[in-house]
Design a protein around this motif. Structure first.
Motif, mmCIF file in Angstrom:
data_model
loop_
_atom_site.group_PDB
_atom_site.id
_atom_site.type_symbol
_atom_site.label_atom_id
_atom_site.label_comp_id
_atom_site.label_asym_id
_atom_site.label_seq_id
_atom_site.Cartn_x
_atom_site.Cartn_y
_atom_site.Cartn_z
ATOM 1 N N GLN A 1 33.721 35.059 28.952
ATOM 2 C CA GLN A 1 34.293 36.036 29.896
ATOM 3 C C GLN A 1 35.674 36.501 29.437
ATOM 4 O O GLN A 1 36.012 37.695 29.562
ATOM 5 N N VAL B 1 35.355 37.271 35.326
ATOM 6 C CA VAL B 1 33.956 37.593 35.068
ATOM 7 C C VAL B 1 33.913 39.022 34.551
ATOM 8 O O VAL B 1 34.607 39.904 35.067
ATOM 9 N N CYS C 1 30.380 34.233 38.839
ATOM 10 C CA CYS C 1 29.214 34.954 38.320
ATOM 11 C C CYS C 1 28.234 35.288 39.432
ATOM 12 O O CYS C 1 27.639 36.381 39.444
ATOM 13 N N SER D 1 37.461 40.702 34.669
ATOM 14 C CA SER D 1 37.984 40.128 33.426
ATOM 15 C C SER D 1 38.987 41.043 32.735
ATOM 16 O O SER D 1 39.931 40.563 32.084
#
Length: 410
Positions: A26, A182, A309, A371
């Motif tokens: 990630q 993520v 996630c 992310s």
């Protein structure tokens, strides 16, 4: 474009840990989306069965190729688990001179390996440690169970670490909070109202104990889940655990959990690859998961990378409360429970308006765990700031044994 080297821990030698691989991927994906040139630096333990090690190495290389990082692997050879103060001298896919040239032109080393060689750190102009075991890492340092070489910057995913609200001391280090990331583009929203089970993927048992001068306690998902073993008897919601099971005791406890109403799968069957791990999460109705005892004790508001996630995939989560948070929601998309009753009520609320809670889950991921934003925060802080320390000097006491279990399946 900045060049960033990330240094994960125990990915190459742990091919079964597809979720563990995603933890570090990630960060790499987020940095690449910002235009960074990203290298993956890791030690490869050659001790053991030759065929097994060759298979692990081949698996890792194939996974890196799949996500576009194949040419940017830097693997050095280690002979065991014991850390070394010396810089690596042997590399698998390039010469030592080629590897060190990458290090010296890199703008930043983002390091997740707590006992990395100080001599290796010295090759980088700026180094940042990223703590993904909040509370535990500070505990290990203050108790002399871990010696962390000095870095220029210190990040932690523990919201309270380094603040007056923290349970463990800050070790005299300037901790900066970043949220676990993520990659939203790689984890899209998947809505399936017909999905049935709330699931999770986890290690079950290990030799992970927190040892203090006043006593010790088992720090595993096993003890965490057993406290809530009777949950299926209190709800109509299907609950499934995909567990990494190994021993005869594991199998006996699997049978006991199944008698209580749990559905048990083997993680090596349902999530052996990063793609199958993702498909398993995205095929779930949501996540139900407990936290290791240390995360409850230290109250750092820790949230699992796996939970993020689920959220990104639009899956509501019912997860154990790990301490007060200034931003984590509780009651829409994410429910943080401390008791059996709270968990049962969470399932009822989610199922009463499933679509709304799925949308809320995705919105939580977009608002807090993107992310790209997290990578941008790290870069702005490190490349636009004066280093806080000098690389190469140890923090804490002599390191003897690597802590086991926590940098595995969280």
């Amino acid at each position: 474009m900045p060049t960033v080297v990330i240094a994960p821990f125990n990915v190459v030698n742990f091919p079964e840990g597809s979720g563990h691989f995603w933890v570090y991927l990630q960060y790499a994906l987020g940095l690449r989306q910002l235009g960074c040139e990203v290298y993956w630096l890791e030690g490869f333990r050659t001790k053991g069965h030759a065929e097994q090690k060759a298979a692990a190495l081949a698996t890792f290389r194939a996974r890196m190729e799949e996500y576009g990082l194949g040419p940017n692997i830097v693997l050095y050879v280690t002979r065991g688990n014991k850390p070394s103060a010396k810089a690596p001298t042997e590399y698998l896919n390039m010469t030592r001179a080629e590897a060190e040239a990458i290090f010296e032109r890199a703008d930043l080393l983002l390091n997740f390996h707590y006992s990395v060689s100080p001599a290796l750190l010295a090759h980088f102009r700026r180094t940042a440690l990223l703590d993904i075991d909040p509370g535990l890492l500070q505990f290990w340092i203050t108790r002399g169970q871990l010696s962390v070489p000095r870095h220029d910057f210190y990040f932690t995913i523990g919201e309270t670490v380094g603040t007056p609200a923290a349970q463990p001391p800050d070790c005299g280090l300037p901790w900066t909070h970043v949220r676990p990331p993520v990659c939203l583009e790689h984890w899209p929203f998947v809505f399936n109202p017909g999905s049935q089970a709330f699931t999770t993927v986890s290690n079950w048992d290990s030799s992970d104990w927190v040892v203090d001068r006043d006593g010790s306690y088992e720090n595993t998902k096993r003890v965490a889940f057993l406290e809530f073993a009777d949950l299926p008897r209190l709800t109509n919601q299907s609950l499934e655990l995909a567990l990494f099971l190994r021993t005869e005791r594991d199998m006996a406890e699997q049978r006991d959990l199944e008698k209580r109403g749990w559905r048990i799968r083997h993680s090596r069957e349902v999530a052996p690859t990063p793609g199958m791990y993702q498909a398993y999460l995205q095929g779930s109705r949501g996540e139900f998961s407990c936290a290791k005892p240390s995360y409850i004790k230290f109250q750092t508001a820790w949230v699992s990378d796996r939970t993020i996630c689920y959220l990104a995939s639009g899956k509501p989560v019912v997860v154990q409360n790990t301490g007060p948070s200034s931003f984590l929601p509780n009651g829409e998309g994410m429910f943080r429970f401390s008791s059996l009753e709270e968990a049962v009520n969470a399932f009822e609320a989610i199922n009463a308006d499933y679509r709304r809670h799925c949308r809320a889950a995705r919105e939580i991921a977009e608002a807090y765990f993107d992310s790209k934003r997290i990578a941008e925060r790290i870069l702005n802080f490190t490349l636009g700031s004066k280093p806080a320390g000098n690389s190469g000097h140890a923090v804490g006491c002599e390191y003897e044994c690597p802590p086991k279990g926590d940098q595995m399946l969280r």
